[in-house]
Design an enzyme around this catalytic site. Structure first.
Site, mmCIF file in Angstrom:
data_model
loop_
_atom_site.group_PDB
_atom_site.id
_atom_site.type_symbol
_atom_site.label_atom_id
_atom_site.label_comp_id
_atom_site.label_asym_id
_atom_site.label_seq_id
_atom_site.Cartn_x
_atom_site.Cartn_y
_atom_site.Cartn_z
ATOM 1 N N LYS A 57 -19.445 20.855 -18.766
ATOM 2 C CA LYS A 57 -18.597 20.025 -17.893
ATOM 3 C C LYS A 57 -18.646 18.564 -18.316
ATOM 4 O O LYS A 57 -17.632 17.878 -18.337
ATOM 5 C CB LYS A 57 -19.058 20.169 -16.428
ATOM 6 C CG LYS A 57 -18.941 21.583 -15.883
ATOM 7 C CD LYS A 57 -19.449 21.682 -14.451
ATOM 8 C CE LYS A 57 -20.931 21.446 -14.305
ATOM 9 N NZ LYS A 57 -21.776 22.469 -14.974
ATOM 10 N N GLY A 73 -27.421 18.197 -14.973
ATOM 11 C CA GLY A 73 -27.659 17.487 -16.237
ATOM 12 C C GLY A 73 -26.401 17.644 -17.072
ATOM 13 O O GLY A 73 -26.111 18.736 -17.541
ATOM 14 N N HIS A 74 -25.620 16.580 -17.182
ATOM 15 C CA HIS A 74 -24.341 16.635 -17.892
ATOM 16 C C HIS A 74 -24.462 15.841 -19.188
ATOM 17 O O HIS A 74 -24.671 14.630 -19.166
ATOM 18 C CB HIS A 74 -23.213 16.079 -17.006
ATOM 19 C CG HIS A 74 -22.997 16.891 -15.763
ATOM 20 N ND1 HIS A 74 -22.126 16.545 -14.761
ATOM 21 C CD2 HIS A 74 -23.556 18.073 -15.366
ATOM 22 C CE1 HIS A 74 -22.151 17.473 -13.815
ATOM 23 N NE2 HIS A 74 -23.014 18.399 -14.151
ATOM 24 N N GLN A 76 -23.217 22.014 -11.256
ATOM 25 C CA GLN A 76 -23.601 23.430 -11.220
ATOM 26 C C GLN A 76 -22.385 24.307 -11.549
ATOM 27 O O GLN A 76 -21.467 23.835 -12.194
ATOM 28 C CB GLN A 76 -24.214 23.799 -9.853
ATOM 29 C CG GLN A 76 -25.587 23.187 -9.611
ATOM 30 C CD GLN A 76 -25.555 21.750 -9.142
ATOM 31 O OE1 GLN A 76 -24.871 21.421 -8.192
ATOM 32 N NE2 GLN A 76 -26.308 20.885 -9.790
HETATM 33 P P1 GDP Z 1 -22.890 20.677 -18.073
HETATM 34 O O1 GDP Z 1 -24.047 20.706 -17.161
HETATM 35 O O2 GDP Z 1 -21.829 21.657 -17.692
HETATM 36 O O3 GDP Z 1 -22.329 19.298 -18.289
HETATM 37 O O4 GDP Z 1 -23.427 21.190 -19.503
HETATM 38 P P2 GDP Z 1 -24.790 20.708 -20.221
HETATM 39 O O5 GDP Z 1 -24.593 19.344 -20.742
HETATM 40 O O6 GDP Z 1 -25.957 20.951 -19.349
HETATM 41 O O7 GDP Z 1 -24.891 21.782 -21.376
HETATM 42 C C1 GDP Z 1 -23.850 21.990 -22.274
HETATM 43 C C2 GDP Z 1 -24.389 21.772 -23.694
HETATM 44 O O8 GDP Z 1 -23.412 22.196 -24.615
HETATM 45 C C3 GDP Z 1 -24.645 20.306 -24.011
HETATM 46 O O9 GDP Z 1 -25.729 20.233 -24.891
HETATM 47 C C4 GDP Z 1 -23.356 19.859 -24.707
HETATM 48 O O10 GDP Z 1 -23.553 18.766 -25.586
HETATM 49 C C5 GDP Z 1 -23.028 21.105 -25.455
HETATM 50 N N1 GDP Z 1 -21.607 21.342 -25.736
HETATM 51 C C6 GDP Z 1 -20.532 21.188 -24.944
HETATM 52 N N2 GDP Z 1 -19.427 21.670 -25.543
HETATM 53 C C7 GDP Z 1 -19.840 22.139 -26.744
HETATM 54 C C8 GDP Z 1 -19.167 22.819 -27.825
HETATM 55 O O11 GDP Z 1 -17.976 23.099 -27.781
HETATM 56 N N3 GDP Z 1 -19.944 23.171 -28.890
HETATM 57 C C9 GDP Z 1 -21.270 22.880 -28.980
HETATM 58 N N4 GDP Z 1 -21.920 23.213 -30.077
HETATM 59 N N5 GDP Z 1 -21.913 22.273 -27.980
HETATM 60 C C10 GDP Z 1 -21.203 21.927 -26.875
HETATM 61 P P1 IMO Z 2 -25.243 21.401 -14.101
HETATM 62 O O1 IMO Z 2 -24.440 20.479 -13.235
HETATM 63 C C1 IMO Z 2 -27.509 25.096 -14.386
HETATM 64 C C2 IMO Z 2 -29.955 26.234 -10.960
HETATM 65 C C3 IMO Z 2 -31.466 26.220 -11.097
HETATM 66 C C4 IMO Z 2 -31.821 27.362 -10.176
HETATM 67 C C5 IMO Z 2 -30.804 27.208 -9.037
HETATM 68 C C6 IMO Z 2 -31.342 26.445 -7.833
HETATM 69 O O2 IMO Z 2 -25.961 20.734 -15.188
HETATM 70 O O3 IMO Z 2 -24.414 22.561 -14.541
HETATM 71 P P2 IMO Z 2 -31.829 23.857 -7.405
HETATM 72 O O4 IMO Z 2 -32.758 22.916 -8.112
HETATM 73 O O5 IMO Z 2 -30.410 23.438 -7.404
HETATM 74 O O6 IMO Z 2 -32.327 24.228 -6.040
HETATM 75 O O7 IMO Z 2 -31.934 25.219 -8.264
HETATM 76 O O8 IMO Z 2 -29.710 26.515 -9.588
HETATM 77 N N1 IMO Z 2 -29.267 24.956 -11.280
HETATM 78 C C7 IMO Z 2 -28.538 24.767 -12.382
HETATM 79 N N2 IMO Z 2 -28.315 25.577 -13.441
HETATM 80 N N3 IMO Z 2 -26.900 23.894 -14.324
HETATM 81 C C8 IMO Z 2 -27.084 23.081 -13.261
HETATM 82 O O9 IMO Z 2 -26.395 21.931 -13.110
HETATM 83 C C9 IMO Z 2 -27.966 23.485 -12.245
HETATM 84 N N4 IMO Z 2 -28.409 22.929 -11.088
HETATM 85 C C10 IMO Z 2 -29.178 23.848 -10.503
HETATM 86 O O10 IMO Z 2 -31.859 26.447 -12.414
HETATM 87 O O11 IMO Z 2 -31.549 28.586 -10.809
HETATM 88 MG MG MG Z 3 -26.113 20.899 -17.234
#
Ligand code: GDP
Ligand code: IMO
Ligand code: MG
Length: 421
Positions: A16, A40-41, A222
């Site tokens: 996201k 964590g984005h 999430q």
């Molecule tokens: P979010 O929580 O939905 O914002 O996603 P996260 O940041 O936690 O995890 C997504 C991971 O995938 C991060 O390390 C991004 O940098 C990475 N990412 C997103 N899009 C792509 C993609 O198209 N290819 C690759 N290799 N990594 C990606």
């Molecule tokens: P983003 O926004 C993935 C998961 C936790 C656990 C459950 C409940 O980065 O996509 P909590 O601490 O919210 O009570 O945990 O939800 N969880 C996530 N998994 N991405 C997240 O956020 C999450 N935020 C919470 O791992 O299973």
């Molecule tokens: Mg994340």
């Protein structure tokens, strides 16, 4: 760009942050509406990596108004640390507005989160231990403290004292150490002083923005199956992660929303406990060996599996997904054959939806369709036509199975690794 709700269509971490960063180019305002610093984005700008937890990812583009809405639970110490980290990385946080109605996450929430997980033992949720569940619990029980209390020092002192007294009794029953009012009060009073300039009535701000025709992007946190109502309860988070949460968590009415975009990976991941029908150890090993799929908040290795179209189709219904962004296509580049789950078998029954009963979901066996792999590096593709035909067929198939229009395909973490379809 119109007012867009962006949601995670799977179990979170769909990418996201990256897609928000791409879409923010044409947005005026970016709003977080639920969750807390459990999120964590990740956003890459060139070689620089940023991980946003509470602050909307739009902060990385200049001149965008960033709002933390009323539906978010704010850990004031975490937020101050995030502002300071961004500053060290060269990003000045100035156009940030925090809802005065947003609830606070306080140390007893984090402690209770940990204690409850310990008590659950092998049945634990696998939370991020950020205190999210207990903070939303206090909100629903009408015993929470809010931003408006934090920035009002006299009121805050009395409220905090009473809450710590009450929670120390509960912590004592868990056999945990009591918390010190004096220490917490001093730390949070200082955080309140730092955050006060950002606190305001964000509903009014957003109303003014919609009235002048500003384009608003609602940054979901999430994912759909972590939704407190629609997810795999109790292995969920404590907020509405689905599209409706964007309205309640911001005070922007449903008839002001123009489109819903769902973000999904080309495969499936989940961090934490709970059923994951398409989980597959080989896919997990392959992605982990590439250094991918480790949590952005807790660093935990994510569980991985094949794309689950039963889940994403359900997600499309709940969220009203109009358009899809598929990320991490490049993660499948080396495979000979790619599986996609098109149905569940639960005993003798065949299901085409995600069952609410966690015990039924846990026994679901995926029914797979197979697609030929493209065995080509896609990370350098910038246009739809540059993608290998088999990759295009795969993308079209998963969008069709999900029941929404494919709009974006992402082939890497960087901004430029984005293909508009
Ligand atoms: P979010 O929580 O939905 O914002 O996603 P996260 O940041 O936690 O995890 C997504 C991971 O995938 C991060 O390390 C991004 O940098 C990475 N990412 C997103 N899009 C792509 C993609 O198209 N290819 C690759 N290799 N990594 C990606
Ligand atoms: P983003 O926004 C993935 C998961 C936790 C656990 C459950 C409940 O980065 O996509 P909590 O601490 O919210 O009570 O945990 O939800 N969880 C996530 N998994 N991405 C997240 O956020 C999450 N935020 C919470 O791992 O299973
Ligand atoms: Mg994340």
């Amino acid at each position: 760009m119109a007012n867009t709700i962006l949601v995670g269509a799977q179990w979170g971490d769909e990418g996201k942050g990256k897609i928000i960063d791409v879409l923010t180019e044409t947005a005026d305002v970016v709003v977080r509406t639920q969750g807390g610093n459990n999120a964590g984005h990740t956003v890459y700008l060139g070689p620089k990596k940023y991980v946003l937890h509470l602050i909307p990812s739009g902060i990385l583009r200049k001149g965008k108004m960033c709002i933390i809405g009323n539906g978010v639970v704010v850990d004031p110490i975490g937020l101050v640390a995030e502002i300071d980290t961004l500053k060290k990385q060269g990003v000045t946080v100035k156009d940030l507005f925090i809802s005065e109605s947003a609830h606070l996450v306080l140390p007893y929430h984090r402690e209770l989160d940990s204690q409850r997980e310990i008590l659950k033992g092998k049945n634990k949720i696998g939370t991020t231990k950020r205190g999210i569940g207990p903070a939303y619990g206090d909100k629903a029980a009408r015993t929470g403290l809010r931003m408006i209390d934090l920035i009002n020092p006299e009121r805050f002192e009395g409220l905090l004292r009473a809450k710590i007294k009450e929670n120390n009794e509960i912590l004592k029953a868990f056999g945990a150490k009591p918390l010190s009012f004096a220490k917490i009060h001093a730390e949070y009073r200082e955080a309140g002083r730092r955050l006060k300039p950002f606190v305001t009535n964000t509903v009014v701000l957003l109303h003014k923005a919609t009235s002048r025709g500003a384009d608003i992007l609602f940054e979901g946190a999430q994912g759909t199956f972590l939704d407190i109502d629609h997810g795999s309860y109790p292995f969920v988070t404590s907020s509405n992660t689905t599209a409706g949460g964007a309205c309640t968590g911001s005070g922007v009415a449903p008839n002001k929303m123009d489109r819903v975009m769902g973000v999904m990976k080309a495969y499936t991941t989940r961090v934490g406990e709970g059923p994951l029908p398409t989980e597959n150890a080989e896919i997990a090993d392959m992605l982990h060996a590439m250094g991918r799929e480790f949590g952005a908040t807790t660093g935990r290795a994510r569980r991985c599996g094949w794309f689950d179209a039963v889940a994403t189709r359900y997600s499309a219904i709940i969220n009203g997904i109009d358009e899809l962004a598929v990320t991490n296509l490049d993660g499948l580049d080396t495979l000979d054959t790619i599986k996609v789950c098109i149905g569940y078998r639960a005993g003798s029954a065949k299901l085409d939806y995600v069952p609410a009963d966690i015990e039924v979901l846990a026994m679901c066996q995926p029914i797979y369709a197979e697609f030929p792999g493209w065995k080509t590096d896609t990370s350098k593709c910038r246009k739809w036509k540059q993608l290998p035909p088999k990759a295009r067929s795969y993308l079209k198939a998963i969008a069709e199975l999900t029941g929404a229009k494919l709009k974006i395909a992402s082939v890497g973490p960087a901004r430029e690794q984005t293909i508009f379809v």
